[in-house]
Design a protein around this motif. Sequence first.
Motif, PDB file in Angstrom:
ATOM      1  N   ASP A   1       0.999  -1.315  -0.295  1.00  0.00           N
ATOM      2  CA  ASP A   1      -0.012  -0.197   0.269  1.00  0.00           C
ATOM      3  C   ASP A   1       1.028   1.340   0.334  1.00  0.00           C
ATOM      4  OD1 ASP A   1      -1.621   2.492   0.591  1.00  0.00           O
ATOM      5  OD2 ASP A   1      -3.043   0.854   1.900  1.00  0.00           O
ATOM      6  N   PRO A   2       0.641   1.964  -1.243  1.00  0.00           N
ATOM      7  CA  PRO A   2       1.901   2.722  -1.084  1.00  0.00           C
ATOM      8  C   PRO A   2       1.403   4.418   0.072  1.00  0.00           C
ATOM      9  CG  PRO A   2      -0.049   3.396  -2.878  1.00  0.00           C
ATOM     10  CD  PRO A   2      -0.317   1.802  -2.395  1.00  0.00           C
ATOM     11  N   ARG A   3       0.316   4.131   0.417  1.00  0.00           N
ATOM     12  CA  ARG A   3       0.245   5.588   1.819  1.00  0.00           C
ATOM     13  C   ARG A   3       1.503   4.990   2.536  1.00  0.00           C
ATOM     14  NH1 ARG A   3      -5.335   4.526   3.613  1.00  0.00           N
ATOM     15  NH2 ARG A   3      -4.257   1.961   3.237  1.00  0.00           N
ATOM     16  N   TYR A   4       1.614   3.634   2.915  1.00  0.00           N
ATOM     17  CA  TYR A   4       2.397   3.524   3.959  1.00  0.00           C
ATOM     18  C   TYR A   4       3.574   3.676   3.585  1.00  0.00           C
ATOM     19  CZ  TYR A   4      -0.812   0.580   6.720  1.00  0.00           C
ATOM     20  OH  TYR A   4      -2.001   0.419   6.938  1.00  0.00           O
ATOM     21  N   ALA A   5       4.129   3.281   2.750  1.00  0.00           N
ATOM     22  CA  ALA A   5       5.105   4.353   2.413  1.00  0.00           C
ATOM     23  C   ALA A   5       5.707   5.124   1.493  1.00  0.00           C
ATOM     24  CB  ALA A   5       5.848   3.043   0.862  1.00  0.00           C
ATOM     25  N   ALA A   6       4.238   6.317   1.961  1.00  0.00           N
ATOM     26  CA  ALA A   6       4.863   7.737   1.101  1.00  0.00           C
ATOM     27  C   ALA A   6       5.253   8.445   2.733  1.00  0.00           C
ATOM     28  CB  ALA A   6       3.568   7.963   0.626  1.00  0.00           C
ATOM     29  N   GLY A   7       4.595   7.878   3.349  1.00  0.00           N
ATOM     30  CA  GLY A   7       5.035   7.785   4.988  1.00  0.00           C
ATOM     31  C   GLY A   7       6.786   8.502   5.788  1.00  0.00           C
ATOM     32  N   ILE A   8       6.909   6.964   4.295  1.00  0.00           N
ATOM     33  CA  ILE A   8       8.551   6.804   5.375  1.00  0.00           C
ATOM     34  C   ILE A   8       9.659   6.839   3.792  1.00  0.00           C
ATOM     35  CG2 ILE A   8       8.283   5.502   7.080  1.00  0.00           C
ATOM     36  CD1 ILE A   8       8.988   2.980   5.906  1.00  0.00           C
ATOM     37  N   VAL A   9       9.233   7.440   2.837  1.00  0.00           N
ATOM     38  CA  VAL A   9       9.636   7.745   1.390  1.00  0.00           C
ATOM     39  C   VAL A   9      10.910   8.314   1.399  1.00  0.00           C
ATOM     40  CG1 VAL A   9       8.740   8.987   0.107  1.00  0.00           C
ATOM     41  CG2 VAL A   9       9.558   7.489  -1.554  1.00  0.00           C
ATOM     42  N   ILE A  10      11.551   9.122   2.689  1.00  0.00           N
ATOM     43  CA  ILE A  10      12.179  10.373   2.589  1.00  0.00           C
ATOM     44  C   ILE A  10      13.355   9.167   3.327  1.00  0.00           C
ATOM     45  CG2 ILE A  10      11.257  11.452   4.932  1.00  0.00           C
ATOM     46  CD1 ILE A  10      12.396  13.894   3.823  1.00  0.00           C
ATOM     47  N   VAL A  11      13.400   8.320   3.782  1.00  0.00           N
ATOM     48  CA  VAL A  11      14.012   7.589   4.801  1.00  0.00           C
ATOM     49  C   VAL A  11      15.344   7.487   4.048  1.00  0.00           C
ATOM     50  CG1 VAL A  11      15.057   5.695   6.366  1.00  0.00           C
ATOM     51  CG2 VAL A  11      12.536   7.085   6.734  1.00  0.00           C
ATOM     52  N   PRO A  12      15.502   6.830   3.034  1.00  0.00           N
ATOM     53  CA  PRO A  12      16.555   6.347   2.629  1.00  0.00           C
ATOM     54  C   PRO A  12      17.019   7.584   1.649  1.00  0.00           C
ATOM     55  CG  PRO A  12      14.616   5.714   1.071  1.00  0.00           C
ATOM     56  CD  PRO A  12      13.868   6.026   2.497  1.00  0.00           C
ATOM     57  N   LEU A  13      16.243   8.675   1.781  1.00  0.00           N
ATOM     58  CA  LEU A  13      17.238   9.780   1.171  1.00  0.00           C
ATOM     59  C   LEU A  13      17.793  11.226   2.253  1.00  0.00           C
ATOM     60  CD1 LEU A  13      14.391  11.145  -1.124  1.00  0.00           C
ATOM     61  CD2 LEU A  13      16.394   9.378  -1.691  1.00  0.00           C
ATOM     62  N   LEU A  14      17.357  10.472   3.044  1.00  0.00           N
ATOM     63  CA  LEU A  14      18.055  11.498   4.269  1.00  0.00           C
ATOM     64  C   LEU A  14      19.811  11.051   4.543  1.00  0.00           C
ATOM     65  CD1 LEU A  14      15.295  10.646   8.039  1.00  0.00           C
ATOM     66  CD2 LEU A  14      16.024  12.577   6.850  1.00  0.00           C
ATOM     67  N   PRO A  15      19.989  10.074   4.585  1.00  0.00           N
ATOM     68  CA  PRO A  15      21.262  10.546   4.524  1.00  0.00           C
ATOM     69  C   PRO A  15      22.093  11.571   3.620  1.00  0.00           C
ATOM     70  CG  PRO A  15      21.541   8.100   4.685  1.00  0.00           C
ATOM     71  CD  PRO A  15      20.001   8.940   4.682  1.00  0.00           C
ATOM     72  N   VAL A  16      21.589  11.264   2.405  1.00  0.00           N
ATOM     73  CA  VAL A  16      22.005  12.730   1.537  1.00  0.00           C
ATOM     74  C   VAL A  16      21.367  14.040   2.108  1.00  0.00           C
ATOM     75  CG1 VAL A  16      21.984  13.091  -0.602  1.00  0.00           C
ATOM     76  CG2 VAL A  16      21.765  10.579  -0.323  1.00  0.00           C
ATOM     77  N   ILE A  17      20.285  13.993   1.898  1.00  0.00           N
ATOM     78  CA  ILE A  17      19.818  15.429   2.213  1.00  0.00           C
ATOM     79  C   ILE A  17      20.394  16.222   4.289  1.00  0.00           C
ATOM     80  CG2 ILE A  17      17.332  16.544   3.165  1.00  0.00           C
ATOM     81  CD1 ILE A  17      16.506  14.771   2.110  1.00  0.00           C
ATOM     82  N   LEU A  18      20.404  14.840   4.871  1.00  0.00           N
ATOM     83  CA  LEU A  18      21.074  15.211   6.164  1.00  0.00           C
ATOM     84  C   LEU A  18      23.052  15.599   5.457  1.00  0.00           C
ATOM     85  CD1 LEU A  18      20.108  13.349   8.663  1.00  0.00           C
ATOM     86  CD2 LEU A  18      19.441  16.179   8.602  1.00  0.00           C
ATOM     87  N   TRP A  19      23.686  14.864   5.090  1.00  0.00           N
ATOM     88  CA  TRP A  19      24.625  15.005   5.187  1.00  0.00           C
ATOM     89  C   TRP A  19      24.694  16.613   3.936  1.00  0.00           C
ATOM     90  CZ3 TRP A  19      27.865  15.543   0.644  1.00  0.00           C
ATOM     91  CH2 TRP A  19      29.521  15.937   0.419  1.00  0.00           C
TER      92      TRP A  19
END
Lengths: 266, 524
Positions: B299-317
């Motif tokens: 269900d994409p609704r769940y993934a949408a909430g945390i889709v940012i997680v794999p990108l967090l390292p790049v964003i934070l860095w």
Amino acid sequence: MSDPMRATDVRESAEPTVALSLRSLTKRFGGKDAVRDITLDVPAGSFYGLVGPNGAGKTTTLSMATGLLRPDRGQAFVYGLDVWGSPLAAKKLIGVLPDGLRLFDRLSGEQLITYSGLLRGMGREVVAQRVADLLHAFDLEADAGTLVVDYSAGMTKKIALASALVHAPKLLVLDEPFESVDPVSAANIRDILARFVSSGGTVILSSHGMDLVQRICDHVAVVAAGTILASGPIDQVCGGLSLEDRFVQLVGGRNQTGSLPWLRTS
Amino acid sequence: MVAHLVRLRLQLLRNSLRRSPAQLVGVLLGAAYGLVMLGIVVSALFSLRSANLSDLRVVLVLGGSVLVLAWAILPVVAAGMDMSLDPRRFATFAVPPRELLTGLALAGLLGVPGLVTALIAALVAVAWAGFPLAAGVALLCAGPAVALCVVSSRLVSTVLTLFAASRRLREIGRLFLLLPVLLLGPLMAGLLLVADWSAGFADTLAVVAGWTPAGFFWAAPADVADGRYGSAALRMILGAATIAVLVWGWKSAVERTLVTASHERLSGKSASGVGLFRHFPARPAGAVAARALTYWTRDPRYAAGIVIVPLLPVILWSIGTLFSDGSAALMALAPITAFLLAWSIATDVSYDGTAFWLHAASGVDGRADRLGRAGALLLFAIPTVIFFGLGAVLFAGRLHDAPAMIGVSLGILLSGTGLASVMSALFIHAAPRAGDSPFARQPGSGFLIFAGQFAGWTALSILLLPQSIVALIYLATGNPAVGWATLGAGVVLGLLNLGLGVLLGGWLYNQRVPEILRSVVTHG
């Protein structure tokens, strides 16, 4: 092999002969009585039909009887168990098919029935066996692996009904079980329900289809505007009329004058 | 027709408010928030009156461009779009496309963001008070600028609707569509990083932005103030052309949606056997966990909430590098991830929607329900958080900080999950239904969600107080023993909070099952 369609222990036990007993159930929605003082006894082993016009309070009544909607006043008993006093025990005896509510439709049909069984606390082996039996009985074996969201409306009804049967309830509460079901499937469902009743189970269903209720039910209650107008064995309620005629007589409101004169093709 | 659509929009809003007084509060608070924002921007615009031309150009062009971009991105990111005027709903009423478009655009303007944007665009003229001619041009450009905002946002949301017609694309494709948008932040940060701010980089950026579609209408007044009338005229022509192209794109997208059947195509997806249900204990809690985990993957609704997680390292860095040290910012990676993951199940029951009746009718014990949902999350959240925590300290060459890092992160994850287990038994809000856009929302629900979340955050920070104190002592002293104590405190207190959360949440659930079902039915 266990048969999920067979209601267990009904005849052996010396339990009350009333399967579902409603006492003065009342529910108000936004200042309007949806259900007012409904009192009804559904005898054990009966096939009970609940008929009434749209908005009569059928769904509200059945929801309060199954522990899904808290009544403002009144009580509901299932085989003597207070639905609102000891909900967990009472819910074990009931199988529910609501109308207009969604299913966990990202599961496959097989997974949905399995989930319903496991939620009821049943063992894995028993669930697996019954799921196979139910898929066969409802002719859903070919679509067992398809996600429920991709089912047709009729198949969705069937899978929901199968999920309601998996724990072998003693009382089945079905809201519009035949809506949007094709004639062949409807006949299959009727057979399954009839077998369930003949083995000692109790069914109460709501329907718009008067013919259908007259054909398959042995008891009927006519509901309108949140109250029961008549109830009892079907012959007694109808008194020689067809259920449809008797229903119109009881409910009234046939609109004779609205002839829509502009609704003509020429 | 246009008036009809506008009235329909207002009527829909009014009816949804009548249905739930809580949404009225939401809309009022949203309006209050909009007013505060408006006040801040307006006072900034007034204070700009005394600024010199180059400062004016930089601030107004950059600010305006960001505003337009925000509108365009709005339908994609979590802020969500009110889909009550989905063009597909008009498919059966042969409405002439031109009138449908005008009506939808005007209706899109009716709402807190639209009205605030319109006011801001008009008041830009105030900032140009020192240059009367420029102020006039700014006033002239305000209308088209707002139109650009609305049309680009409508275009994006209609294209998304088109995508949504095919479910397979919706389930996965949309999330990938998100990636560039989510990476926009780090990308811009990276750009800013390369630039040398001291050498008037903002000026350069403003010049570039002024020649992009987002900036045409904001840069034209600056040109006029500068006496470069030709360039101003060119920008306005280009801006008008942009609007024309966007309107054309939107029109063809709407026409496509009108003839695309809205019912879902068969995904052809099928599951063999009972899938995850085989691998979980055959008990109610196990079944709930298996079901929840199946939904996390389907269900994409769940993934949408945390889709940012794999990108967090790049964003934070990239954010960290912007200010000082990328690896220092990475220290926040595991705690933030823990928080986001834990919090994602606070909305679990809202996501079930009316399908929740099955739990209610089955007489599932509340503790089993809570435990199953929490278990499904923790099954992948604990490895993720530990992986991120270890990765961050290794990257920063601060392996000695590992125990404290893991302790803090696991503490947040476990305590947060416990709290979310209570929250989801208490607060039910309007959530997109399974199969809707994960970003669809109902008007007024945004602020309510935020208010509920805020209460939750406050409670969480209180729950985390003891372990935070230990962590602070470790930060101050650097004593390795205290580091290990942080790990112990995080895990032990976290498990304690989790257990209490499951028990309290379960108790609340058992008390409130009919009420919970009632609220999901009202919202669904």
